[in-house]
Design an enzyme around this catalytic site. Structure first.
Site, PDB file in Angstrom:
ATOM      1  N   SER A 143      -2.503 -45.897 -72.522  1.00  0.00           N
ATOM      2  CA  SER A 143      -1.675 -45.565 -73.685  1.00  0.00           C
ATOM      3  C   SER A 143      -0.826 -46.755 -74.097  1.00  0.00           C
ATOM      4  CB  SER A 143      -0.747 -44.393 -73.364  1.00  0.00           C
ATOM      5  OG  SER A 143       0.098 -44.147 -74.484  1.00  0.00           O
ATOM      6  N   TYR A 157       6.187 -39.909 -69.435  1.00  0.00           N
ATOM      7  CA  TYR A 157       4.762 -40.024 -69.787  1.00  0.00           C
ATOM      8  C   TYR A 157       4.349 -41.491 -69.775  1.00  0.00           C
ATOM      9  CZ  TYR A 157       0.691 -40.263 -72.966  1.00  0.00           C
ATOM     10  OH  TYR A 157      -0.532 -40.534 -73.530  1.00  0.00           O
TER      11      TYR A 157
HETATM   12  P1  NDP Z   1      -5.565 -33.504 -76.138  1.00  0.00           P
HETATM   13  O1  NDP Z   1      -4.341 -32.764 -75.758  1.00  0.00           O
HETATM   14  O2  NDP Z   1      -6.171 -33.278 -77.481  1.00  0.00           O
HETATM   15  O3  NDP Z   1      -6.723 -33.268 -75.045  1.00  0.00           O
HETATM   16  C1  NDP Z   1      -6.413 -33.339 -73.694  1.00  0.00           C
HETATM   17  C2  NDP Z   1      -7.641 -33.027 -72.885  1.00  0.00           C
HETATM   18  O4  NDP Z   1      -7.327 -33.190 -71.502  1.00  0.00           O
HETATM   19  C3  NDP Z   1      -8.127 -31.598 -73.045  1.00  0.00           C
HETATM   20  O5  NDP Z   1      -9.534 -31.605 -72.970  1.00  0.00           O
HETATM   21  C4  NDP Z   1      -7.521 -30.892 -71.836  1.00  0.00           C
HETATM   22  O6  NDP Z   1      -8.274 -29.782 -71.367  1.00  0.00           O
HETATM   23  C5  NDP Z   1      -7.598 -31.978 -70.816  1.00  0.00           C
HETATM   24  N1  NDP Z   1      -6.666 -31.822 -69.708  1.00  0.00           N
HETATM   25  C6  NDP Z   1      -5.319 -31.741 -69.753  1.00  0.00           C
HETATM   26  N2  NDP Z   1      -4.821 -31.620 -68.517  1.00  0.00           N
HETATM   27  C7  NDP Z   1      -5.885 -31.597 -67.681  1.00  0.00           C
HETATM   28  C8  NDP Z   1      -6.030 -31.497 -66.274  1.00  0.00           C
HETATM   29  N3  NDP Z   1      -4.975 -31.374 -65.468  1.00  0.00           N
HETATM   30  N4  NDP Z   1      -7.275 -31.506 -65.759  1.00  0.00           N
HETATM   31  C9  NDP Z   1      -8.361 -31.618 -66.565  1.00  0.00           C
HETATM   32  N5  NDP Z   1      -8.286 -31.733 -67.899  1.00  0.00           N
HETATM   33  C10 NDP Z   1      -7.050 -31.732 -68.433  1.00  0.00           C
HETATM   34  O7  NDP Z   1      -5.161 -35.029 -75.938  1.00  0.00           O
HETATM   35  P2  NDP Z   1      -5.803 -36.413 -76.430  1.00  0.00           P
HETATM   36  O8  NDP Z   1      -7.225 -36.285 -76.700  1.00  0.00           O
HETATM   37  O9  NDP Z   1      -4.902 -36.983 -77.432  1.00  0.00           O
HETATM   38  O10 NDP Z   1      -5.568 -37.265 -75.094  1.00  0.00           O
HETATM   39  C11 NDP Z   1      -6.608 -37.743 -74.275  1.00  0.00           C
HETATM   40  C12 NDP Z   1      -6.073 -38.919 -73.476  1.00  0.00           C
HETATM   41  O11 NDP Z   1      -5.627 -39.920 -74.376  1.00  0.00           O
HETATM   42  C13 NDP Z   1      -4.887 -38.580 -72.583  1.00  0.00           C
HETATM   43  O12 NDP Z   1      -5.031 -39.256 -71.355  1.00  0.00           O
HETATM   44  C14 NDP Z   1      -3.701 -39.151 -73.354  1.00  0.00           C
HETATM   45  O13 NDP Z   1      -2.653 -39.521 -72.490  1.00  0.00           O
HETATM   46  C15 NDP Z   1      -4.340 -40.346 -74.002  1.00  0.00           C
HETATM   47  N6  NDP Z   1      -3.631 -40.856 -75.167  1.00  0.00           N
HETATM   48  C16 NDP Z   1      -3.571 -40.122 -76.325  1.00  0.00           C
HETATM   49  C17 NDP Z   1      -2.896 -40.630 -77.421  1.00  0.00           C
HETATM   50  C18 NDP Z   1      -2.773 -39.908 -78.704  1.00  0.00           C
HETATM   51  O14 NDP Z   1      -2.044 -40.399 -79.580  1.00  0.00           O
HETATM   52  N7  NDP Z   1      -3.434 -38.791 -78.926  1.00  0.00           N
HETATM   53  C19 NDP Z   1      -2.244 -41.956 -77.346  1.00  0.00           C
HETATM   54  C20 NDP Z   1      -2.399 -42.617 -76.101  1.00  0.00           C
HETATM   55  C21 NDP Z   1      -3.071 -42.092 -75.062  1.00  0.00           C
HETATM   56  P3  NDP Z   1      -8.062 -28.272 -71.971  1.00  0.00           P
HETATM   57  O15 NDP Z   1      -8.528 -28.344 -73.403  1.00  0.00           O
HETATM   58  O16 NDP Z   1      -8.926 -27.432 -71.130  1.00  0.00           O
HETATM   59  O17 NDP Z   1      -6.616 -27.998 -71.868  1.00  0.00           O
END
Ligand code: NDP
Length: 244
Positions: A143, A157
């Site tokens: 991130s 975070y």
């Molecule tokens: P979303 O919230 O849209 O998606 C998160 C995903 O992670 C979902 O599929 C969720 O599953 C899954 N998840 C959450 N917790 C767990 C867990 N404990 N075990 C397994 N799966 C888990 O987020 P993003 O797509 O935006 O984020 C994806 C990655 O990108 C993250 O690591 C985030 O930190 C990173 N990121 C995102 C940014 C942004 O601006 N969006 C910026 C920088 C980094 P379920 O649907 O089943 O809950």
């Protein structure tokens, strides 16, 4: 030559975009999710529609037993993994550090740091030459918060995501002679459900290109780093942040 890919947190957002992009590149895909079974099944259907094999495996990536089960089920259903998108991550809460509970901080590190390390560990056990693997590539979703620090929003975070940067630097060196490249993509503000309501209005004016990014734009960078086009790139954290 594509192979078999595991995408943690593949039910929505960046993970879902990576799963379908990987299918287009020719990978068979194992999607992990924590809660959103229906959404994960939709991604599985999309991958199958692209002509590739797919499974969805429920599991909390902060729990070792669930991580082990994800990889065991992938071994059994698809075969030995050759690529990983280490993506599952959470924003446990929003607020200045003085307002956060120990539980918020703990959960952030359990998922974003400990979970990321456990997932990477299981991948290298299957990819590295020393374990009889055929090599592979890992891309972590880090991130931009790591360097921005996310003051007044989620310092906890940002701190927990910094583990992905360090993991990338260190593991890439451990794996350099094992046929495994380890890189990360560091997204800026990407429009997904991880964002809290109203954040765009606050953040977008501070982005040089003056717009949010999309999950697909992150997936493009991930696919490049996984591909043979990036064959001499390892240990790098590529910012996908519109200049921020
Ligand atoms: P979303 O919230 O849209 O998606 C998160 C995903 O992670 C979902 O599929 C969720 O599953 C899954 N998840 C959450 N917790 C767990 C867990 N404990 N075990 C397994 N799966 C888990 O987020 P993003 O797509 O935006 O984020 C994806 C990655 O990108 C993250 O690591 C985030 O930190 C990173 N990121 C995102 C940014 C942004 O601006 N969006 C910026 C920088 C980094 P379920 O649907 O089943 O809950």
């Amino acid at each position: 030559m594509a192979g078999i890919i595991v995408v943690t947190g593949g039910s929505r957002g960046i993970g879902a975009a990576c799963a379908t992009s990987a299918a287009r590149e020719g990978y068979d895909v194992a999607i992990n999710y924590e809660r959103a079974k229906d959404r994960a099944e939709e991604v599985v259907a999309a991958v199958r529609k692209l002509g590739r094999r797919a499974i969805a495996v429920q599991g909390d990536m902060s729990k070792e037993a669930d991580v082990l089960r994800l990889f065991a089920e992938t071994d059994a259903a698809l075969g030995r993994v050759t690529a990983l998108v280490n993506n599952a991550g959470i924003v446990a809460s929003v607020g200045r550090l003085e307002t956060l509970t120990a539980a918020d901080i703990q959960r952030s590190f359990d998922v974003n740091s400990v979970g990321a390390l456990l997932v990477a560990r299981e991948a290298v056990k299957r990819m590295a030459k020393r374990f009889g693997g055929a090599g592979g590539a890992i891309v972590g979703i880090a991130s931009a918060a790591t360097t921005l620090g996310s003051p007044n929003e989620f310092v906890h975070y940002a701190a927990s995501k910094a583990a992905m940067d360090a993991l990338t630097y260190g593991l890439s060196k451990e794996m350099a002679l094992e046929g495994v490249r380890v890189n990360a993509v560091s997204p800026g503000y990407i429009e997904t459900e991880i964002q809290y309501a109203g954040r765009a209005a606050k953040i977008v004016p501070a982005i040089p290109v003056q717009r949010a990014g999309t999950a697909e734009e992150v997936a493009e960078a991930v696919m490049f780093l996984l591909s043979d086009k990036a064959s001499y790139i390892t240990g790098q954290v590529l910012r996908v942040s519109g200049g921020r």
